[in-house]
Design a protein around this motif. Structure first.
Motif, mmCIF file in Angstrom:
data_model
loop_
_atom_site.group_PDB
_atom_site.id
_atom_site.type_symbol
_atom_site.label_atom_id
_atom_site.label_comp_id
_atom_site.label_asym_id
_atom_site.label_seq_id
_atom_site.Cartn_x
_atom_site.Cartn_y
_atom_site.Cartn_z
ATOM 1 N N PHE A 1 -4.191 12.173 1.954
ATOM 2 C CA PHE A 1 -5.626 12.019 1.760
ATOM 3 C C PHE A 1 -5.947 10.681 1.091
ATOM 4 O O PHE A 1 -6.907 10.009 1.467
ATOM 5 N N ILE A 2 -5.149 10.281 0.112
ATOM 6 C CA ILE A 2 -5.387 9.002 -0.559
ATOM 7 C C ILE A 2 -5.204 7.851 0.419
ATOM 8 O O ILE A 2 -5.993 6.901 0.440
ATOM 9 N N HIS A 3 -4.168 7.929 1.249
ATOM 10 C CA HIS A 3 -3.990 6.904 2.283
ATOM 11 C C HIS A 3 -5.219 6.840 3.199
ATOM 12 O O HIS A 3 -5.675 5.757 3.565
ATOM 13 N N HIS A 4 -5.728 7.999 3.557
ATOM 14 C CA HIS A 4 -6.894 8.063 4.445
ATOM 15 C C HIS A 4 -8.155 7.543 3.752
ATOM 16 O O HIS A 4 -8.897 6.736 4.317
ATOM 17 N N THR B 1 5.598 20.212 -3.807
ATOM 18 C CA THR B 1 5.726 18.884 -3.226
ATOM 19 C C THR B 1 5.012 18.790 -1.885
ATOM 20 O O THR B 1 4.434 17.745 -1.560
ATOM 21 N N PHE B 2 5.033 19.859 -1.108
ATOM 22 C CA PHE B 2 4.290 19.840 0.150
ATOM 23 C C PHE B 2 2.788 19.690 -0.106
ATOM 24 O O PHE B 2 2.091 19.019 0.655
ATOM 25 N N LEU B 3 2.290 20.280 -1.169
ATOM 26 C CA LEU B 3 0.881 20.113 -1.523
ATOM 27 C C LEU B 3 0.589 18.693 -2.004
ATOM 28 O O LEU B 3 -0.460 18.121 -1.678
ATOM 29 N N ILE B 4 1.494 18.117 -2.763
ATOM 30 C CA ILE B 4 1.310 16.733 -3.199
ATOM 31 C C ILE B 4 1.339 15.801 -1.990
ATOM 32 O O ILE B 4 0.617 14.802 -1.942
ATOM 33 N N GLY B 5 2.145 16.136 -0.997
ATOM 34 C CA GLY B 5 2.184 15.347 0.232
ATOM 35 C C GLY B 5 0.837 15.301 0.932
ATOM 36 O O GLY B 5 0.429 14.265 1.464
ATOM 37 N N MET C 1 -5.186 10.736 8.527
ATOM 38 C CA MET C 1 -5.077 11.893 7.643
ATOM 39 C C MET C 1 -4.109 12.929 8.203
ATOM 40 O O MET C 1 -3.253 13.430 7.501
ATOM 41 N N PHE C 2 -4.239 13.246 9.475
ATOM 42 C CA PHE C 2 -3.443 14.312 10.074
ATOM 43 C C PHE C 2 -2.395 13.724 11.009
ATOM 44 O O PHE C 2 -2.535 13.738 12.226
ATOM 45 N N GLN D 1 0.837 -1.212 0.000
ATOM 46 C CA GLN D 1 0.000 0.000 0.000
ATOM 47 C C GLN D 1 0.862 1.250 0.000
ATOM 48 O O GLN D 1 0.577 2.217 -0.711
ATOM 49 N N PHE D 2 1.913 1.226 0.787
ATOM 50 C CA PHE D 2 2.835 2.363 0.816
ATOM 51 C C PHE D 2 3.502 2.550 -0.541
ATOM 52 O O PHE D 2 3.600 3.663 -1.051
ATOM 53 N N LEU D 3 3.963 1.448 -1.125
ATOM 54 C CA LEU D 3 4.626 1.523 -2.427
ATOM 55 C C LEU D 3 3.674 2.009 -3.518
ATOM 56 O O LEU D 3 4.061 2.796 -4.375
ATOM 57 N N LEU D 4 2.428 1.544 -3.478
ATOM 58 C CA LEU D 4 1.454 1.952 -4.486
ATOM 59 C C LEU D 4 1.117 3.431 -4.383
ATOM 60 O O LEU D 4 1.215 4.174 -5.364
ATOM 61 N N VAL D 5 0.733 3.870 -3.197
ATOM 62 C CA VAL D 5 0.241 5.247 -3.053
ATOM 63 C C VAL D 5 1.383 6.254 -3.015
ATOM 64 O O VAL D 5 1.400 7.208 -3.799
ATOM 65 N N THR D 6 2.338 6.071 -2.128
ATOM 66 C CA THR D 6 3.384 7.078 -1.956
ATOM 67 C C THR D 6 4.411 7.034 -3.078
ATOM 68 O O THR D 6 4.723 8.077 -3.669
#
Length: 116
Positions: free
Chosen positions: A56-59, A47-51, A66-67, A13-18
């Motif tokens: 959000f996608i992880h959430h 990049t901070f905005l993409i972060g 999320m936070f 999941q980390f590899l897919l999303v991040t």
């Protein structure tokens, strides 16, 4: 590393999303900024905005937090690598193609003055 670098139940999941989705978006942001002759400082802001979007996608998809400052900073650090590499790769191509009589490639991410 689970719990330190990523909170998901699996590394996939980390590899897919991040890495895959976020990394592609960061690479394209770096490429776009270089193509419009923006500075490396602009990339950091993008990049901070993409972060935030990656968190959000992880959430939304995997019920992640999320936070969470820790996971946001980890995601953003990986994304910064992709965005800076995309920026440098594109800027090297620009400099060596636009000013071919002055510069030559020194590698995929740098250029140098031509020796006469």
């Amino acid at each position: 590393m689970q719990g330190i670098l990523y909170e998901e139940a699996s590394l996939g999941q980390f590899l897919l999303v991040t890495i895959a989705l976020g990394g592609f978006a960061a690479w394209m942001a770096g490429k776009g900024a270089a193509e419009s002759w923006r500075t490396l400082g602009n990339i950091i802001a993008y990049t901070f905005l993409i972060g935030v979007a990656v968190r959000f996608i992880h959430h939304a998809l995997f019920d992640g937090t999320m936070f969470s400052l820790q996971y946001y900073l980890v995601d953003t650090a990986f994304l910064l690598v992709f965005s800076v590499l995309g920026f440098l790769y594109t800027r090297t191509k620009q400099m060596t193609e636009s000013y071919y009589w002055i510069y030559e490639k020194a590698g995929p991410f740098s250029w140098r003055k031509k020796s006469v």
